[in-house]
Scaffold this motif. Structure first.
Motif, PDB file in Angstrom:
ATOM      1  N   ASN A  80      26.735 -37.238   3.575  1.00  0.00           N
ATOM      2  CA  ASN A  80      28.178 -37.492   3.605  1.00  0.00           C
ATOM      3  C   ASN A  80      28.640 -37.980   4.973  1.00  0.00           C
ATOM      4  O   ASN A  80      29.824 -38.039   5.248  1.00  0.00           O
ATOM      5  N   SER A  89      35.108 -27.293   2.706  1.00  0.00           N
ATOM      6  CA  SER A  89      34.929 -28.655   2.235  1.00  0.00           C
ATOM      7  C   SER A  89      34.175 -28.661   0.915  1.00  0.00           C
ATOM      8  O   SER A  89      33.559 -27.670   0.543  1.00  0.00           O
ATOM      9  N   PRO A  90      34.178 -29.792   0.241  1.00  0.00           N
ATOM     10  CA  PRO A  90      33.368 -29.936  -0.960  1.00  0.00           C
ATOM     11  C   PRO A  90      31.878 -29.775  -0.649  1.00  0.00           C
ATOM     12  O   PRO A  90      31.074 -29.541  -1.524  1.00  0.00           O
ATOM     13  N   ARG A  93      30.464 -26.327  -1.846  1.00  0.00           N
ATOM     14  CA  ARG A  93      30.271 -26.247  -3.300  1.00  0.00           C
ATOM     15  C   ARG A  93      29.083 -27.110  -3.738  1.00  0.00           C
ATOM     16  O   ARG A  93      28.258 -26.686  -4.521  1.00  0.00           O
ATOM     17  N   ARG A  94      28.984 -28.316  -3.175  1.00  0.00           N
ATOM     18  CA  ARG A  94      27.886 -29.206  -3.539  1.00  0.00           C
ATOM     19  C   ARG A  94      26.540 -28.652  -3.134  1.00  0.00           C
ATOM     20  O   ARG A  94      25.568 -28.713  -3.887  1.00  0.00           O
TER      21      ARG A  94
END
Length: 104
Positions: A80, A89-90, A93-94
């Motif tokens: 990213n 942040s995402p 979760r990712r």
């Protein structure tokens, strides 16, 4: 090699609460440092992150699942092109989804 004993790398034992129960984990200092950095970036406690990983790991070993999560977190960050600097942040979760998928 520095940081190794006769039996291999030096492991540090620490107590954490996972899903409200106290358990001890033995991992390398670098792993503990990486986990602490992730906790700080995501504004979560060590207990919260370990509980989340534990809830997803199924039959896998918790310390192994934590190591895989750390690798996944940083690989996802590199993919990213960096980290979010302003809170959760995402990425978290990712990394959890990739490293320790929820079992149905």
């Amino acid at each position: 090699m520095a940081g190794e004993g006769k039996e291999g790398p030096i492991l540090v034992c620490r107590n954490v609460k996972v899903s409200g129960r106290r358990t001890s984990l033995r991992m390398e200092p670098y792993i503990w440092d990486s986990l602490k950095e992730i906790c700080e970036r995501e504004r979560l406690t060590l207990n919260e992150i370990c509980t989340e990983i534990d809830s997803r790991r199924g039959d896998a070993n918790l310390t192994a699942s934590i190591r895989v999560f750390i690798v996944s977190y940083y690989r996802t960050a590199v993919g990213n092109r960096g980290f979010a600097e302003d809170g959760p942040s995402p990425l978290l979760r990712r990394a959890l989804d990739d490293a320790v998928p929820v079992e149905d």
